[in-house]
Design a protein around this motif. Structure first.
Motif, short mmCIF file in Angstrom:
data_model
loop_
_atom_site.label_atom_id
_atom_site.label_comp_id
_atom_site.label_asym_id
_atom_site.label_seq_id
_atom_site.Cartn_x
_atom_site.Cartn_y
_atom_site.Cartn_z
N ARG A 192 0.83 -1.21 0.00
CA ARG A 192 0.00 0.00 0.00
C ARG A 192 0.86 1.26 0.00
O ARG A 192 1.92 1.32 0.61
N TRP A 193 0.32 2.27 -0.67
CA TRP A 193 0.91 3.61 -0.68
C TRP A 193 -0.08 4.59 -0.06
O TRP A 193 -1.29 4.46 -0.24
N SER A 194 0.43 5.58 0.62
CA SER A 194 -0.40 6.69 1.04
C SER A 194 -0.31 7.81 0.00
O SER A 194 0.55 7.78 -0.88
N ALA A 195 -1.19 8.79 0.11
CA ALA A 195 -1.25 9.86 -0.88
C ALA A 195 -1.75 11.14 -0.22
O ALA A 195 -2.42 11.10 0.81
N VAL A 196 -1.41 12.28 -0.84
CA VAL A 196 -1.90 13.57 -0.37
C VAL A 196 -1.92 14.54 -1.55
O VAL A 196 -1.05 14.48 -2.43
N HIS A 197 -2.93 15.39 -1.59
CA HIS A 197 -2.97 16.40 -2.63
C HIS A 197 -1.98 17.51 -2.32
O HIS A 197 -1.73 17.85 -1.16
N ARG A 198 -1.43 18.07 -3.36
CA ARG A 198 -0.39 19.10 -3.23
C ARG A 198 -0.84 20.29 -2.37
O ARG A 198 -0.07 20.80 -1.55
N SER A 199 -2.08 20.73 -2.52
CA SER A 199 -2.56 21.87 -1.74
C SER A 199 -2.64 21.54 -0.26
O SER A 199 -2.32 22.38 0.60
N HIS A 219 2.78 14.01 9.66
CA HIS A 219 2.52 13.06 8.58
C HIS A 219 1.68 13.76 7.52
O HIS A 219 0.51 14.09 7.73
N VAL A 220 2.34 14.04 6.40
CA VAL A 220 1.71 14.76 5.29
C VAL A 220 1.00 13.71 4.43
O VAL A 220 1.43 13.34 3.34
N VAL A 221 -0.13 13.24 4.96
CA VAL A 221 -0.86 12.10 4.40
C VAL A 221 -2.35 12.38 4.49
O VAL A 221 -2.85 12.74 5.56
N ALA A 222 -3.06 12.22 3.38
CA ALA A 222 -4.51 12.35 3.37
C ALA A 222 -5.18 10.98 3.28
O ALA A 222 -6.14 10.70 3.99
N GLU A 223 -4.67 10.13 2.38
CA GLU A 223 -5.20 8.78 2.21
C GLU A 223 -4.14 7.81 2.72
O GLU A 223 -3.04 7.73 2.17
N PRO A 224 -4.44 7.05 3.76
CA PRO A 224 -3.40 6.26 4.42
C PRO A 224 -2.86 5.08 3.62
O PRO A 224 -1.66 4.82 3.65
N ALA A 225 -3.74 4.34 2.90
CA ALA A 225 -3.29 3.05 2.38
C ALA A 225 -4.07 2.65 1.14
O ALA A 225 -5.13 2.02 1.23
N LEU A 226 -3.56 2.99 -0.03
CA LEU A 226 -4.13 2.57 -1.31
C LEU A 226 -3.28 1.43 -1.85
O LEU A 226 -2.06 1.56 -1.96
N THR A 227 -3.89 0.32 -2.20
CA THR A 227 -3.09 -0.77 -2.74
C THR A 227 -2.50 -0.38 -4.09
O THR A 227 -3.12 0.37 -4.87
N THR A 228 -1.31 -0.87 -4.36
CA THR A 228 -0.69 -0.53 -5.64
C THR A 228 -1.45 -1.18 -6.81
O THR A 228 -1.43 -0.66 -7.93
N ARG A 229 -2.13 -2.27 -6.53
CA ARG A 229 -2.97 -2.85 -7.59
C ARG A 229 -4.11 -1.90 -7.95
O ARG A 229 -4.41 -1.71 -9.14
N GLU A 265 6.02 -1.26 0.72
CA GLU A 265 4.93 -0.82 1.57
C GLU A 265 5.25 0.61 2.02
O GLU A 265 6.25 0.84 2.70
N MET A 266 4.42 1.56 1.63
CA MET A 266 4.65 2.96 2.00
C MET A 266 3.32 3.58 2.42
O MET A 266 2.78 4.47 1.75
N SER A 267 2.79 3.07 3.53
CA SER A 267 1.52 3.55 4.04
C SER A 267 1.73 4.21 5.40
O SER A 267 2.66 3.88 6.14
N ALA A 268 0.85 5.15 5.73
CA ALA A 268 0.95 5.86 7.01
C ALA A 268 -0.38 6.52 7.33
O ALA A 268 -1.13 6.90 6.43
N THR A 269 -0.64 6.67 8.61
CA THR A 269 -1.80 7.44 9.05
C THR A 269 -1.36 8.86 9.39
O THR A 269 -0.18 9.14 9.54
N SER A 270 -2.35 9.74 9.54
CA SER A 270 -2.05 11.11 9.94
C SER A 270 -3.03 11.60 11.00
O SER A 270 -3.26 12.79 11.15
N ASP A 271 -3.59 10.68 11.75
CA ASP A 271 -4.60 11.05 12.74
C ASP A 271 -4.06 12.06 13.75
O ASP A 271 -4.74 13.05 14.08
N ALA A 272 -2.86 11.82 14.26
CA ALA A 272 -2.30 12.72 15.26
C ALA A 272 -2.01 14.09 14.67
O ALA A 272 -2.24 15.13 15.32
N THR A 273 -1.51 14.12 13.44
CA THR A 273 -1.25 15.40 12.77
C THR A 273 -2.54 16.18 12.57
O THR A 273 -2.61 17.38 12.85
N GLN A 274 -3.57 15.50 12.09
CA GLN A 274 -4.83 16.19 11.83
C GLN A 274 -5.43 16.76 13.11
O GLN A 274 -5.92 17.89 13.14
N GLN A 275 -5.35 15.99 14.19
CA GLN A 275 -5.94 16.44 15.45
C GLN A 275 -5.14 17.59 16.06
O GLN A 275 -5.71 18.59 16.52
#
Length: 301
Positions: A192-199, A219-229, A265-275
């Motif tokens: 899985r990869w995480s992702a974030v929009h540039r803005s 953690h500059v992450v909006a979507e934590p875990a998208l499968t590469t498939r 595997e390059m996935s991450a959460t950002s719950d703490a950052t967002q809060q």
């Protein structure tokens, strides 16, 4: 605040300058060319000529600022050791100038390699220590300066910071699909990869600069875990190509340099950052950008 930004004309740097200027900050951006200087000045910032090997320019930019956002990286995949050495030297040069000032020092980092079997969190320390480590161990080196009175902050970016005009990892995967005639993923595609929009990335970098305590891991992450498939399937849909698994042994030959990363595997959460920073990503998702043609129309132009 007067902010010194390295990588100022780059994909993330230019968005960050726009966000900083809109928030009322004064910005000086490190640039390598006249064209980059023009882009930075058009955005309302001042250009400072130099690069990561010009330590005097880095020291000057840091010394004359109220805080630093360090986004530049050579990204020379053919010379990983040289890239890491330059990154470490740059962090050391600017950190030494900022010592004793309590000024903020936001250093770009990543989530690759933080964890193996689960999404990384802000509580996970970077395992990369020392000059021979990935990125020269720059995250931990920046945190060394906390004891010297620097408000060091690590901005850990998702592997894809996407948007219209993105020329990063997803663009490279799309280019491989065009060349090979199939949209591939590595192995079973469950990594899985995480992702974030540039803005969204630019906004949390600014918020961290303004208020993050020393030692913070953003953690500059909006979507934590998208499968590469699923990423390959979205690209296949966009290009009208079949989607297929690529044997890990053939990944480099099929994808080029991006093959060494697409199987990670390059996935991450950002719950703490967002809060902590009241940061809620609002930009398009990766699949919305892919579906809107962010990686197809420009390539076909």
């Amino acid at each position: 605040m007067h902010v010194f930004v390295t990588g100022a004309s780059g994909w993330i740097g230019s968005a960050t300058i726009d966000d900083l200027v809109a928030a009322g900050h004064r910005v000086t951006g490190l640039v390598r060319s006249d064209a980059a200087a023009a882009r930075v000045e058009t955005a309302g910032a001042t250009a400072l000529r130099g690069d990561l090997d010009d330590l005097d320019a880095l020291r000057r930019g840091a010394a004359e600022s109220d805080g630093v956002v360090h986004l530049a990286n050579k990204h020379d995949w053919s010379d990983a050791a040289g890239t890491s050495a330059a990154e470490r030297a740059a962090v050391e040069a600017m950190g030494e100038v900022l010592a004793g000032s309590d000024r903020p020092f936001v250093v770009a980092s990543g989530i690759a390699g933080l964890t193996q079997d689960r999404p990384a969190t802000e509580q996970d320390p970077s395992p990369f220590v020392g000059p021979d480590a990935m990125r020269g161990g720059s995250e931990n080196r920046a945190f060394d300066f906390v004891a010297d009175g620097v408000r060091s902050v690590a901005a850990r970016f998702a592997p894809t910071v996407h948007g219209m005009g993105d020329h990063g990892f997803i663009a490279a995967i799309v280019a491989a699909a065009r060349q090979q005639g199939v949209s591939g993923y590595v192995g079973d595609g469950t990594n899985r990869w995480s992702a974030v929009h540039r803005s969204d990335a630019a906004r949390i970098v600014r918020l961290g600069l303004e208020s993050a305590p020393a030692g913070t891991r953003l953690h500059v992450v909006a979507e934590p875990a998208l499968t590469t498939r699923s990423i390959a399937e979205a690209i296949g849909d966009g290009l009208g190509l079949p989607v297929t698994s690529i044997d890990p042994a053939d990944a480099d030959a099929h994808f080029g340099f991006i093959g060494r990363f697409f199987g990670f595997e390059m996935s991450a959460t950002s719950d703490a950052t967002q809060q902590a920073f009241d940061w809620t990503p609002t930009g398009p998702t990766l699949f919305e950008d892919i579906g809107a043609g962010a990686y197809f129309e420009a390539r076909g132009a």
